[in-house]
Design a protein around this motif. Structure first.
Motif, PDB file in Angstrom:
ATOM      1  N   LEU A 117       0.818  -1.223   0.000  1.00  0.00           N
ATOM      2  CA  LEU A 117       0.000   0.000   0.000  1.00  0.00           C
ATOM      3  C   LEU A 117       0.850   1.270   0.000  1.00  0.00           C
ATOM      4  O   LEU A 117       0.480   2.269  -0.608  1.00  0.00           O
ATOM      5  N   TYR A 118       1.954   1.225   0.734  1.00  0.00           N
ATOM      6  CA  TYR A 118       2.822   2.407   0.847  1.00  0.00           C
ATOM      7  C   TYR A 118       4.264   2.003   0.537  1.00  0.00           C
ATOM      8  O   TYR A 118       5.118   2.002   1.441  1.00  0.00           O
ATOM      9  N   PRO A 119       4.561   1.637  -0.705  1.00  0.00           N
ATOM     10  CA  PRO A 119       5.936   1.207  -1.006  1.00  0.00           C
ATOM     11  C   PRO A 119       6.913   2.361  -0.772  1.00  0.00           C
ATOM     12  O   PRO A 119       6.739   3.436  -1.356  1.00  0.00           O
ATOM     13  N   PRO A 120       7.919   2.176   0.086  1.00  0.00           N
ATOM     14  CA  PRO A 120       8.840   3.293   0.384  1.00  0.00           C
ATOM     15  C   PRO A 120       9.462   3.888  -0.880  1.00  0.00           C
ATOM     16  O   PRO A 120       9.639   5.091  -0.981  1.00  0.00           O
ATOM     17  N   ILE A 121       9.816   3.026  -1.866  1.00  0.00           N
ATOM     18  CA  ILE A 121      10.286   3.546  -3.152  1.00  0.00           C
ATOM     19  C   ILE A 121       9.086   3.457  -4.099  1.00  0.00           C
ATOM     20  O   ILE A 121       8.690   2.365  -4.499  1.00  0.00           O
ATOM     21  N   THR A 122       8.525   4.617  -4.435  1.00  0.00           N
ATOM     22  CA  THR A 122       7.251   4.608  -5.171  1.00  0.00           C
ATOM     23  C   THR A 122       7.434   4.394  -6.665  1.00  0.00           C
ATOM     24  O   THR A 122       6.485   4.023  -7.342  1.00  0.00           O
ATOM     25  N   ALA A 123       8.629   4.674  -7.184  1.00  0.00           N
ATOM     26  CA  ALA A 123       8.814   4.527  -8.629  1.00  0.00           C
ATOM     27  C   ALA A 123      10.235   4.112  -8.962  1.00  0.00           C
ATOM     28  O   ALA A 123      11.199   4.573  -8.345  1.00  0.00           O
ATOM     29  N   ILE A 124      10.325   3.208  -9.927  1.00  0.00           N
ATOM     30  CA  ILE A 124      11.622   2.758 -10.448  1.00  0.00           C
ATOM     31  C   ILE A 124      11.659   3.277 -11.880  1.00  0.00           C
ATOM     32  O   ILE A 124      10.666   3.123 -12.597  1.00  0.00           O
ATOM     33  N   SER A 125      12.738   3.904 -12.305  1.00  0.00           N
ATOM     34  CA  SER A 125      12.712   4.426 -13.675  1.00  0.00           C
ATOM     35  C   SER A 125      13.955   4.046 -14.459  1.00  0.00           C
ATOM     36  O   SER A 125      15.029   3.840 -13.902  1.00  0.00           O
ATOM     37  N   ARG A 126      13.755   3.951 -15.757  1.00  0.00           N
ATOM     38  CA  ARG A 126      14.834   3.577 -16.671  1.00  0.00           C
ATOM     39  C   ARG A 126      14.691   4.405 -17.943  1.00  0.00           C
ATOM     40  O   ARG A 126      13.586   4.836 -18.278  1.00  0.00           O
ATOM     41  N   VAL A 127      15.807   4.551 -18.679  1.00  0.00           N
ATOM     42  CA  VAL A 127      15.738   5.213 -19.975  1.00  0.00           C
ATOM     43  C   VAL A 127      16.030   4.178 -21.063  1.00  0.00           C
ATOM     44  O   VAL A 127      16.986   3.399 -20.935  1.00  0.00           O
ATOM     45  N   ALA A 128      15.194   4.171 -22.120  1.00  0.00           N
ATOM     46  CA  ALA A 128      15.397   3.213 -23.216  1.00  0.00           C
ATOM     47  C   ALA A 128      16.599   3.658 -24.041  1.00  0.00           C
ATOM     48  O   ALA A 128      16.650   4.792 -24.521  1.00  0.00           O
ATOM     49  N   LEU A 129      17.581   2.750 -24.197  1.00  0.00           N
ATOM     50  CA  LEU A 129      18.781   3.089 -24.993  1.00  0.00           C
ATOM     51  C   LEU A 129      18.509   2.893 -26.473  1.00  0.00           C
ATOM     52  O   LEU A 129      19.172   3.486 -27.324  1.00  0.00           O
ATOM     53  N   GLY A 130      17.532   2.035 -26.801  1.00  0.00           N
ATOM     54  CA  GLY A 130      17.153   1.803 -28.194  1.00  0.00           C
ATOM     55  C   GLY A 130      15.659   1.568 -28.262  1.00  0.00           C
ATOM     56  O   GLY A 130      15.011   1.437 -27.214  1.00  0.00           O
ATOM     57  N   PRO A 131      15.102   1.485 -29.468  1.00  0.00           N
ATOM     58  CA  PRO A 131      13.652   1.302 -29.584  1.00  0.00           C
ATOM     59  C   PRO A 131      13.208  -0.075 -29.087  1.00  0.00           C
ATOM     60  O   PRO A 131      13.999  -1.015 -29.060  1.00  0.00           O
ATOM     61  N   ASP A 132      11.943  -0.156 -28.708  1.00  0.00           N
ATOM     62  CA  ASP A 132      11.399  -1.418 -28.195  1.00  0.00           C
ATOM     63  C   ASP A 132       9.873  -1.335 -28.323  1.00  0.00           C
ATOM     64  O   ASP A 132       9.325  -0.290 -28.710  1.00  0.00           O
ATOM     65  N   GLU A 133       9.221  -2.438 -27.992  1.00  0.00           N
ATOM     66  CA  GLU A 133       7.761  -2.396 -27.926  1.00  0.00           C
ATOM     67  C   GLU A 133       7.335  -2.925 -26.565  1.00  0.00           C
ATOM     68  O   GLU A 133       7.799  -3.978 -26.124  1.00  0.00           O
ATOM     69  N   LEU A 134       6.461  -2.157 -25.900  1.00  0.00           N
ATOM     70  CA  LEU A 134       6.016  -2.551 -24.561  1.00  0.00           C
ATOM     71  C   LEU A 134       4.505  -2.435 -24.474  1.00  0.00           C
ATOM     72  O   LEU A 134       3.945  -1.380 -24.802  1.00  0.00           O
ATOM     73  N   ALA A 135       3.846  -3.495 -24.060  1.00  0.00           N
ATOM     74  CA  ALA A 135       2.389  -3.508 -23.891  1.00  0.00           C
ATOM     75  C   ALA A 135       1.683  -2.899 -25.113  1.00  0.00           C
ATOM     76  O   ALA A 135       0.770  -2.080 -24.968  1.00  0.00           O
ATOM     77  N   GLY A 136       2.155  -3.262 -26.294  1.00  0.00           N
ATOM     78  CA  GLY A 136       1.504  -2.825 -27.529  1.00  0.00           C
ATOM     79  C   GLY A 136       1.879  -1.414 -27.987  1.00  0.00           C
ATOM     80  O   GLY A 136       1.396  -0.938 -29.015  1.00  0.00           O
ATOM     81  N   GLN A 137       2.740  -0.731 -27.263  1.00  0.00           N
ATOM     82  CA  GLN A 137       3.142   0.631 -27.652  1.00  0.00           C
ATOM     83  C   GLN A 137       4.594   0.607 -28.116  1.00  0.00           C
ATOM     84  O   GLN A 137       5.425  -0.071 -27.507  1.00  0.00           O
ATOM     85  N   SER A 138       4.881   1.387 -29.166  1.00  0.00           N
ATOM     86  CA  SER A 138       6.285   1.431 -29.552  1.00  0.00           C
ATOM     87  C   SER A 138       7.008   2.461 -28.682  1.00  0.00           C
ATOM     88  O   SER A 138       6.494   3.542 -28.379  1.00  0.00           O
ATOM     89  N   ILE A 139       8.188   2.065 -28.266  1.00  0.00           N
ATOM     90  CA  ILE A 139       8.993   2.893 -27.348  1.00  0.00           C
ATOM     91  C   ILE A 139      10.173   3.417 -28.143  1.00  0.00           C
ATOM     92  O   ILE A 139      10.941   2.638 -28.715  1.00  0.00           O
ATOM     93  N   LYS A 140      10.312   4.771 -28.166  1.00  0.00           N
ATOM     94  CA  LYS A 140      11.441   5.343 -28.908  1.00  0.00           C
ATOM     95  C   LYS A 140      12.668   5.401 -28.006  1.00  0.00           C
ATOM     96  O   LYS A 140      12.541   5.448 -26.778  1.00  0.00           O
ATOM     97  N   ARG A 141      13.826   5.449 -28.643  1.00  0.00           N
ATOM     98  CA  ARG A 141      15.070   5.650 -27.905  1.00  0.00           C
ATOM     99  C   ARG A 141      14.923   6.924 -27.056  1.00  0.00           C
ATOM    100  O   ARG A 141      14.375   7.914 -27.528  1.00  0.00           O
ATOM    101  N   GLY A 142      15.400   6.880 -25.802  1.00  0.00           N
ATOM    102  CA  GLY A 142      15.340   8.062 -24.944  1.00  0.00           C
ATOM    103  C   GLY A 142      14.067   8.169 -24.112  1.00  0.00           C
ATOM    104  O   GLY A 142      13.964   9.043 -23.240  1.00  0.00           O
ATOM    105  N   THR A 143      13.098   7.296 -24.361  1.00  0.00           N
ATOM    106  CA  THR A 143      11.865   7.343 -23.552  1.00  0.00           C
ATOM    107  C   THR A 143      12.185   6.935 -22.115  1.00  0.00           C
ATOM    108  O   THR A 143      12.943   5.993 -21.883  1.00  0.00           O
TER     109      THR A 143
END
Ligand code: HEM
Length: 461
Positions: free
Chosen positions: A333-359
C-alpha cells in the motif's frame, strides 16, 4: 474505532480524472508526486505522456515489466533524474554504478546480504529493538512521533551491523549530520526535474558540504582503524558489514573494491537502507493502529514467539509469519520507493506501444500495487494476501517493493528481517494509538512517508 470485520481503506489521494498541465504538474511533482497520478494509470497497462524534456511511459503490465527489468534489461539504463538526485556522495556505490563497475561490485557484495549472513545479524537487530523499547518506555502515556523513532532504530541497526564497534565519536553528532544530509538530498530539485545541466550550481547543494565532510572524516577514520585491527589480529575483528566489505572480492576476477568504492558503499547502505526500512515499519504501525483485528493477531504472535526462551535467534524473523504479512501489505500500500525508472537506450515495444530511444520508462510500485486489473480490492488493507498460499498467486512482476531483475534491492532480506523483528518487538510491549485529531496523509519525498510524521499515544501493555 473500527469494527474488526470492517474493510480498511487507508488514506491515499484519489486518482485524477485528467492529467495535469505542465506547470501544475511541475508544482505537484515538487510537493507530492503521489497526487499527480490519474485514473488511467491505475487502470491501463501502459500510459504514455511526458513533460517537455521527453517522453514518459508509465508501465503496469507484468509481462512488459518483466521485459524492461529482466529479459531486455540491457536496453534500459537507470535514468538521469534518479542518478542526479542520488549522485551527491553516492557515486561509485552499487546504487548508482553502471556497466562493469556495477557488475564487479554486485558480485563482490552479494555475500554480505546473503540469507545466512543476514540471519547472523538477527541478534544485533533484536538488541536495537530492545533499546528502542527502553527509549519508548520513558514516554509511557505520552504522544511520540513514531516516524522519528523508526529512523533512530533503523540507524541503530545499521550502526550495529556495519560498524559493530561504534562510530568512534558521538553517535548523536553523526546521526544529526546524516539526517540533515539525507533530508537535503531527499528533496527533488526543480532544476533536476527541468533537466538543467549539472554544471549549473544548485544553491541547496552547497549546504551539504559540511555534512558530507563530517561523514567522510568519520568513515575514513573507521576504515583505517579497522584495517589496522585486521592486520594485527585477523581473527579478533567483528564479522560485521565493514569487515565483510573490506574483504569483499569479485569471485570471477578476484578484484577487491577500491577505497573510494568502499566509502561510497557504506554511504549507500546507510542512504538506501535506513529511511526506506523506517518508513516500512512506520506504515505498518499506522495500519495496525487502524485495525484492531490485526493488532490483536500480531500481538498474540509476538507474545507466542518472543516470550521466554525464544530458541534459535537467527531464525526468529522466519517464525513471525503474520507480522511479516503485515510488513508485506504495508510495502504494497505504501511502497517506500514509489517509482523505479529507466531510460530506453534503443527502440522497443512494450504492452503494444512502440517505445522510442530516450523514452523514460517508469514502473511505479505505488501504482502497480493498487492497479485495478491486478489486485482484488486494491486500496484495502488485507495482510491475508500474503498468507497461507495466497502469496503464490501474486504475479512476480505485480509486486515490486524491492524491484526485480539484476538490479533488485540487495538489502531486501536484511530490511524485511529487520522490519519484522522491530515491529513484533514493539507490538509485544506496546499498544499504540494515533494521536487524537491527527490525520495521516502519504507524501513522497524521495521515499513515501506520512506527512508531518506519525504522532502516537504510547501505552505499555
Ligand atoms: C523497505 C526497505 C527497502 C526498500 C523498499 C528498497 C527498495 C529498493 C528498490 C526498489 C531498489 C531497486 C531500484 C531500481 O531498480 O532502480 C533498491 C536497490 C538497492 N537497495 Fe534497497 N530498499 C530497501 C532497503 C535496503 C537496505 C536495507 C539496503 C542496504 C543495507 C538497500 C540497498 C540497496 C542497494 C545497494 C540497491 C542497488 C542495487 C543495485 O543496483 O545493484 N536497500 N532498493
Amino acid at each position: 474505532m473500527l469494527d474488526s470485520t470492517a474493510v480498511l481503506n487507508p488514506p491515499a489521494p484519489t486518482p485524477r480524472l485528467k492529467p495535469l498541465g505542465p506547470v501544475a504538474l511541475l508544482r505537484v511533482l515538487t510537493s507530492n508526486p503521489l497526487e499527480a497520478w490519474t485514473k488511467a494509470h491505475f487502470e491501463d497497462p501502459i500510459v504514455m505522456g511526458g513533460l517537455s524534456v521527453g517522453r514518459v511511459a508509465v508501465l503496469s503490465d507484468p509481462a512488459a515489466i518483466r521485459r524492461v527489468l529482466l529479459e531486455n534489461c540491457s536496453n534500459y539504463q537507470k535514468d538521469w533524474l534518479q542518478r542526479r538526485v542520488l549522485s551527491a556522495g553516492l557515486t561509485n556505490g552499487l546504487l548508482t554504478a553502471e556497466g562493469n563497475q556495477w557488475r564487479t561490485q554486485r558480485r563482490a557484495l552479494a555475500p554480505l546480504f546473503a540469507r545466512k549472513t543476514v540471519m547472523n545479524f538477527s541478534a544485533a537487530m533484536i538488541d536495537a529493538a530492545h533499546a528502542l523499547v527502553e527509549r519508548l518506555s520513558l514516554h509511557e502515556g505520552r504522544i511520540v512521533d513514531l516516524a522519528v523513532q523508526m529512523t533512530s532504530v533503523t540507524l541503530d541497526v545499521l550502526e550495529r551491523t556495519i560498524f559493530s564497534d561504534g562510530f568512534g565519536r558521538d553517535p548523536e553528532d553523526i546521526r544529526l549530520a546524516m539526517k540533515a544530509y539525507f533530508e537535503e538530498i531527499g528533496r527533488i530539485d526543480p532544476f533536476d526535474v527541468l533537466g538543467v545541466p549539472s554544471l549549473i550550481p544548485r544553491p541547496r547543494r552547497r549546504r551539504l558540504r559540511p555534512m558530507l565532510d563530517l561523514f567522510k572524516d568519520t568513515i575514513e577514520t573507521i576504515i583505517s582503524t579497522r584495517r589496522r585491527r585486521i592486520a594485527n589480529d585477523p581473527d579478533g575483528v567483528p564479522r560485521d558489514i565493514l569487515t565483510l566489505l573490506l574483504e569483499a572480492k569479485d569471485p570471477e576476477t578476484g578484484q577487491v573494491l577500491s577505497e573510494v568504492e568502499i566509502k561510497a558503499n557504506i554511504l549507500t547502505f546507510i542512504a538506501a537502507g535506513h529511511e526506506t526500512t523506517a518508513n516500512c515499519i512506520t506504515w505498518s504501525l499506522f495500519l495496525l493502529s487502524q485495525s484492531p483485528l490485526w493488532r490483536e493477531q500480531i500481538q498474540a504472535e509476538a507474545d507466542r514467539e518472543l516470550t521466554g526462551d525464544i530458541g534459535d535467534i537467527d531464525g526468529i524473523a522466519e517464525r513471525l509469519v503474520e507480522t511479516r504479512a503485515v510488513i508485506d501489505e504495508a510495502n504494497r500500500l505504501y511502497p517506500p520507493i514509489t517509482a523505479i525508472s529507466r531510460v530506453a537506450l534503443g527502440p522497443d515495444e512494450l504492452a503494444g506501444q512502440s517505445i522510442k530511444r530516450g523514452t523514460m520508462v517508469v514502473i511505479a510500485p505505488y501504482v502497480l500495487h493498487r492497479h485495478r486489473a491486478l489486485w482484488n480490492k486494491p486500496d484495502s488493507f488485507n495482510p491475508n494476501r500474503f498468507l497461507d498460499g495466497a502469496r503464490e498467486t501474486i504475479d512476480r512482476f505485480a509486486y515490486l517493493p524491492f524491484g526485480v531483475g539484476p538490479r533488485i534491492c540487495i538489502g531486501a532480506t536484511f530490511s524485511l528481517q529487520e522490519a519484522t523483528i522491530v515491529l513484533a518487538t514493539i507490538m509485544r510491549h506496546f499498544t499504540l494509538h494515533l494521536a487524537p485529531g491527527h490525520a495521516v496523509w502519504p507524501v513522497q519525498k524521495v521515499t513515501l512517508r506520512p506527512q508531518g510524521g506519525l504522532p502516537m499515544l504510547v501505552r505499555k501493555r
